[in-house]
Write a protein that holds these residues in place. Structure first.
Motif, short mmCIF file in Angstrom:
data_model
loop_
_atom_site.label_atom_id
_atom_site.label_comp_id
_atom_site.label_asym_id
_atom_site.label_seq_id
_atom_site.Cartn_x
_atom_site.Cartn_y
_atom_site.Cartn_z
N LYS A 13 0.86 -1.19 0.00
CA LYS A 13 0.00 0.00 0.00
C LYS A 13 0.89 1.24 0.00
N ARG A 14 0.44 2.34 0.62
CA ARG A 14 1.25 3.55 0.82
C ARG A 14 1.62 4.25 -0.48
N THR A 15 0.79 4.13 -1.51
CA THR A 15 1.02 4.88 -2.74
C THR A 15 -0.27 5.58 -3.15
N CYS A 16 -0.17 6.41 -4.17
CA CYS A 16 -1.33 7.18 -4.63
C CYS A 16 -2.24 6.40 -5.56
N HIS A 17 -1.87 5.22 -5.98
CA HIS A 17 -2.60 4.49 -7.00
C HIS A 17 -3.94 3.97 -6.46
N ASP A 18 -4.93 3.87 -7.35
CA ASP A 18 -6.24 3.41 -6.92
C ASP A 18 -6.17 2.03 -6.28
N LYS A 23 -26.02 18.52 -4.18
CA LYS A 23 -24.74 18.07 -4.70
C LYS A 23 -23.84 19.19 -5.18
N SER A 24 -24.35 20.40 -5.24
CA SER A 24 -23.61 21.47 -5.91
C SER A 24 -22.33 21.86 -5.18
N GLU A 25 -22.30 21.70 -3.86
CA GLU A 25 -21.14 22.15 -3.10
C GLU A 25 -20.19 21.02 -2.74
N TRP A 26 -20.40 19.85 -3.27
CA TRP A 26 -19.51 18.73 -2.91
C TRP A 26 -18.16 18.89 -3.59
N PRO A 27 -17.04 18.61 -2.88
CA PRO A 27 -15.71 18.76 -3.48
C PRO A 27 -15.54 17.94 -4.75
N LYS A 28 -14.73 18.45 -5.66
CA LYS A 28 -14.48 17.78 -6.94
C LYS A 28 -13.24 16.91 -6.90
N GLU A 29 -12.65 16.75 -5.72
CA GLU A 29 -11.47 15.92 -5.59
C GLU A 29 -11.42 15.32 -4.19
N VAL A 30 -10.64 14.23 -4.06
CA VAL A 30 -10.30 13.71 -2.75
C VAL A 30 -8.80 13.88 -2.56
N PHE A 31 -8.39 13.98 -1.30
CA PHE A 31 -7.02 14.31 -0.93
C PHE A 31 -6.43 13.18 -0.10
N MET A 32 -5.19 12.78 -0.42
CA MET A 32 -4.51 11.72 0.31
C MET A 32 -3.17 12.19 0.85
N GLN A 33 -2.84 11.72 2.05
CA GLN A 33 -1.52 11.91 2.64
C GLN A 33 -0.85 10.54 2.74
N MET A 34 0.41 10.43 2.31
CA MET A 34 1.15 9.18 2.39
C MET A 34 2.34 9.33 3.33
N SER A 35 2.68 8.25 4.05
CA SER A 35 3.77 8.28 5.00
C SER A 35 4.51 6.95 5.00
N GLU A 36 5.51 6.85 5.84
CA GLU A 36 6.30 5.64 6.12
C GLU A 36 7.26 5.27 5.00
N LEU A 46 7.04 10.38 1.94
CA LEU A 46 6.24 11.51 2.43
C LEU A 46 5.66 12.15 1.19
N ALA A 47 4.37 11.94 0.97
CA ALA A 47 3.76 12.33 -0.30
C ALA A 47 2.35 12.85 -0.09
N ARG A 48 1.88 13.58 -1.10
CA ARG A 48 0.52 14.10 -1.10
C ARG A 48 -0.07 13.90 -2.50
N SER A 49 -1.37 13.69 -2.54
CA SER A 49 -2.00 13.41 -3.82
C SER A 49 -3.44 13.90 -3.81
N ILE A 50 -3.94 14.28 -5.00
CA ILE A 50 -5.36 14.48 -5.17
C ILE A 50 -5.83 13.65 -6.35
N ARG A 51 -7.11 13.26 -6.28
CA ARG A 51 -7.73 12.50 -7.36
C ARG A 51 -9.05 13.17 -7.72
N THR A 52 -9.22 13.51 -8.98
CA THR A 52 -10.51 13.95 -9.49
C THR A 52 -11.12 12.75 -10.22
#
Length: 456
Positions: A274-279, A337-350, A353-359
């Motif tokens: 695990k610990r990566t940005c991939h789906d 539904k109009s105000e729902w975010p258009k992306e999700v945000f991920m923090q990776m560790s261990e 040290l990474a950050r990612s967004i997915r639309t």
């Protein structure tokens, strides 16, 4: 507190560990592994695009218990105990008059057995901090309220589910919040294997392999049959839990959430799971049923694990505390539904040290090259690391970062990522662009730059 004159529903979380979204029939798996989950998703609410916000056990669990990102709670990697002054779901449900119980894997303490003050406020306790160390597939050992070891009979999935059914029967007279936390289909660490129930692995030899694993291999040829066998037994156990609620006349007044902490890429993206940005690492199966969710249909918005705690409280009529950083999904079921975010945000560790967004259309990820991902939770400088076009490349086999044709896309996603990091409480970082790569015939049309293509 719960709203007056409202009958409080029971609330159950059925939590699995390291389960990919595409193990389920509603996500296209053809092997019939999850008929009970599939029926729940079809008749209740299918959170079809569901993602963890931290693809590793302890941090994901801290997010689910607290409703706060791992960098805010401080539990950004495994081995950091949940702060004792942090209010959890157990505290919020308990304050609203609920009985609260926790069964299974905790992974939010730094000692075994877990002392009472490190159990997140749960009244009833039958758990182990790191279940994969305290037990084995046919040797399920957990600890009770008095921290005495208890060996539960049967395959571990069945043993924990039996304990949950006993809890439900013993607490059926008053509203309860029960968190049932399985280890499966996580690997058994000392074996580096996925030990399914006896006879189950053999049922899934040479069967369906998701396209990313078919292309990249990893350990999937060795481990996928056992993994599938674990998933099958989990679904059977989930069915037994539903049957117990039905037999006790509790099913219609019980909110049930089925979800997982993260997925599994079978060492295709690094020398672990695990610990990566991939789906394959971040996308999980999630569905609700019960009051407020029955007949909810398929939610097409992107939902993060951080949204699940406020959703559970909202479904029980409990005010969502301001410190929770996600949003209840119940308004989505009512057409808001109009105000729902258009992306999700991920923090990776261990491991990084990474950050990612997915639309719906794009995946964008950055990492801090000069930071220790064990010792540090954040960085002031990141480097572009990955860009995937999920419309053309849903299994993320071609990294487009640096491609001249996609520079405008990357720049737009970079700003969206920075905004998200600041929004969740991190300092505004500097992100260094990747070296330019000639794109050949590749190009992106102007109407594709928004990143809001809906990939259903």
């Amino acid at each position: 507190m719960a709203s007056p004159n409202v009958k409080q529903p029971n609330v159950i979380v059925f939590f699995t560990d390291q389960q990919r979204w595409d193990t389920t029939g509603v996500h296209g798996n053809p092997m019939g592994l999850t008929p009970y989950f599939d029926r729940m998703a079809q008749n209740g609410t299918d959170v079809h695009h569901s993602f963890t916000c931290q693809p590793v056990c302890g941090p994901a669990r801290s997010c689910l218990q607290s409703g706060m990102y791992a960098t805010e709670s401080g539990c950004y990697r495994n081995g950091i105990p949940l702060p004792q002054d942090l209010k959890t779901l157990a505290h919020h449900f308990g304050d609203a008059g609920y009985q609260t119980g926790y069964i299974g894997k905790w992974h939010l303490a730094d000692e075994e057995p877990v002392p009472a003050e490190k159990r997140g406020g749960y009244d009833y306790w039958l758990a182990a901090n790191i279940l994969e160390f305290s037990s084995d597939s046919y040797n399920a050992v957990v600890y009770n309220n008095d921290n005495q070891p208890v060996k539960l009979p049967g395959y571990r999935v069945d043993a924990l589910t039996d304990a949950a059914i006993r809890y439900i029967d013993d607490h059926k007279e008053n509203p309860f919040f029960l968190f049932l936390s399985h280890l499966e289909p996580h690997h058994q660490n000392y074996l580096d294997d996925y030990p399914a129930p006896t006879g189950y692995r053999e049922n899934y030899l040479s069967n369906y392999t998701p396209p990313d694993l078919a292309a990249l291999g990893g350990t999937s040829h060795q481990h996928l049959p056992g993994y599938y066998g674990m998933v099958k037994r989990l679904d059977e156990a989930f069915g037994r839990l539903l049957d117990s609620l039905r037999s006790l006349d509790l099913l219609d007044n019980t909110v049930i959430l089925f979800t997982s902490d993260h997925g599994c890429h079978f060492k295709t993206r690094g020398n672990e799971y695990k610990r990566t940005c991939h789906d394959s690492s971040i996308r999980v199966p999630t569905a609700f049923q019960g009051p407020g969710f029955d007949g909810g249909g398929r939610i097409k918005e992107l939902i993060s694990l951080i949204d699940l705690p406020p959703t559970l409280l909202d479904a029980a009529g409990i005010k969502v505390p301001e410190e929770m950083q996600g949003k209840s999904i119940l308004p989505l079921l009512n057409g808001k539904k109009s105000e729902w975010p258009k992306e999700v945000f991920m923090q990776m560790s261990e491991t990084q040290l990474a950050r990612s967004i997915r639309t719906h259309r794009w995946k964008y990820s950055v990492k801090a090259k000069d930071k220790d991902p064990i010792a540090e939770s954040c960085s002031d400088v990141y480097y572009e690391d990955a860009l995937y076009d999920l419309q053309a490349d849903p299994y993320e086999l071609t990294n487009l970062i640096g491609f001249e044709s996609h520079q405008e896309v990357a720049n737009g996603l970079k700003q969206r990522l920075i905004n998200k990091m600041v929004e969740v409480g991190e300092q505004k970082p500097r992100i260094i662009s990747a070296a330019s790569v000639q794109s050949g015939q590749r190009k992106v049309s102007l109407n594709e730059l928004s990143g809001d293509y809906i990939h259903y």
